[in-house]
Design an enzyme around this catalytic site. Structure first.
Site: not given
Ligand code: ADP
Ligand SMILES: Cc1ncc(COP(=O)(O)OP(=O)(O)O)c(N)n1
Length: 270
Positions: A175, A208, A210-213
């Site tokens: 991602k 942002t 929880g975007t990954g979850c």
């Molecule tokens: N600021 C943003 N604008 C648009 N898409 C985003 C943004 N941040 C993350 N994404 C998208 O959200 C999803 C999760 O990405 P990311 O943030 O890298 O994961 P994580 O939450 O695990 O760190 C991906 O599809 C990424 O392209």
């Molecule tokens: C309980 C729990 N699971 C996963 C995460 C991490 O979530 P993620 O979507 O990577 O977003 P961020 O926390 O990095 O913003 C979490 N925080 N808690």
């Protein structure tokens, strides 16, 4: 009526933005029946993680057995697994039930810096869980840990995807949320042969959490409905784009995304 059913094996986020709460909201929005096997209870809000209370591995294993043996699972995802012991317990159950639609979100560290996976559990993730995955969805720091290389460019991401693919998942999605691209957030897909880029406009926001979850849960929902992996990932990209764009602005820190934005736009596909 054939009801698609999805299971999340992950940690609880009492603030509702990440973890099982984000996953179940996403399943529901995409019209998939959601179930959960909790691995840990976290204390967190938009300001960060204040506590982590892992469950005994048997507690997670028994939850998986309870839903697997009775209700059935069309697709599952893993999120925060915390320890090597929990990873092993989960990895034993997947082949025992014959589950193939497995999405592994290799959650390691929350955006605020808190450890959600013990460092000595990385090897268990690589060797026990990645070989069972239909899709693995690392962010850039997670891809660096799993591949052992520093990622600065898209070429580095290609090399990291190849190395992660060597552990056995059918598809790797690295991602792009953490990349230094101010115009777009680009996710890189690798199926062992071909690379595909999925780009969306980068939204300038702090909300942002929880975007990954949410993204990996949306892929899981697609697989539960019988979509091919690439189509499920494209739908998930549109789901998370809408959820970030139509932010809810909750809390004093990094707020959650808006899980109903995609439905409100009338974009549910069957
Ligand atoms: N600021 C943003 N604008 C648009 N898409 C985003 C943004 N941040 C993350 N994404 C998208 O959200 C999803 C999760 O990405 P990311 O943030 O890298 O994961 P994580 O939450 O695990 O760190 C991906 O599809 C990424 O392209
Ligand atoms: C309980 C729990 N699971 C996963 C995460 C991490 O979530 P993620 O979507 O990577 O977003 P961020 O926390 O990095 O913003 C979490 N925080 N808690």
């Amino acid at each position: 009526m054939n009801v698609p059913k999805a299971l999340t094996i992950a940690g609880s986020d009492c603030g509702g933005g990440a973890g099982i709460q984000a996953d179940l909201k996403t399943f529901q929005e995409l019209e998939v029946y959601g179930m959960s096997a909790i691995t840990a209870v976290t204390v967190q809000n938009t300001l960060g993680v204040q506590g982590v209370y892992p469950l005994p591995p048997e507690a997670t294993a028994e939850q998986i057995d309870a839903v697997g043996s009775d209700i059935g699972v069309d697709a599952l995802k893993t999120g925060m697994l915390f320890s090597a012991e929990i990873i092993q317990a989960v990895a034993e159950r997947i082949p025992a039930f014959g589950w193939k639609n497995v999405v592994v979100d290799p959650v390691m560290i929350a955006k605020g810096g808190s450890q959600l996976l013990l460092p000595d559990a990385v090897q268990a993730l690589q060797h026990y869980l990645l070989p069972l995955a239909a899709v693995v969805t690392p962010n850039i720091p997670e891809a660096e840990t799993l591949s052992g290389i520093d990622i600065r460019t898209m070429e580095d991401r290609h090399e990291a995807a190849k190395r992660i693919c060597a552990y056995g998942p059918k598809m790797v999605v690295i991602k792009g949320g953490h990349a230094e691209n101010h115009e777009q957030s680009v996710d890189l897909l690798f199926d062992g042969t071909n690379f595909t880029e999925m780009a969306g406009k980068r939204i300038d926001t702090v909300h942002t959490h929880g975007t990954g979850c949410t993204f990996s849960a949306a892929i899981t929902a697609g697989l539960a409905k019988g979509l091919p992996v690439i189509e499920a990932t494209m739908t998930a990209r549109a789901f998370i784009q809408a959820a970030i764009e139509d932010s809810l602005v909750l809390g004093q820190g990094h707020g959650p995304t808006n899980h109903w934005a995609y439905r409100r736009r009338g974009e549910i596909s069957r």
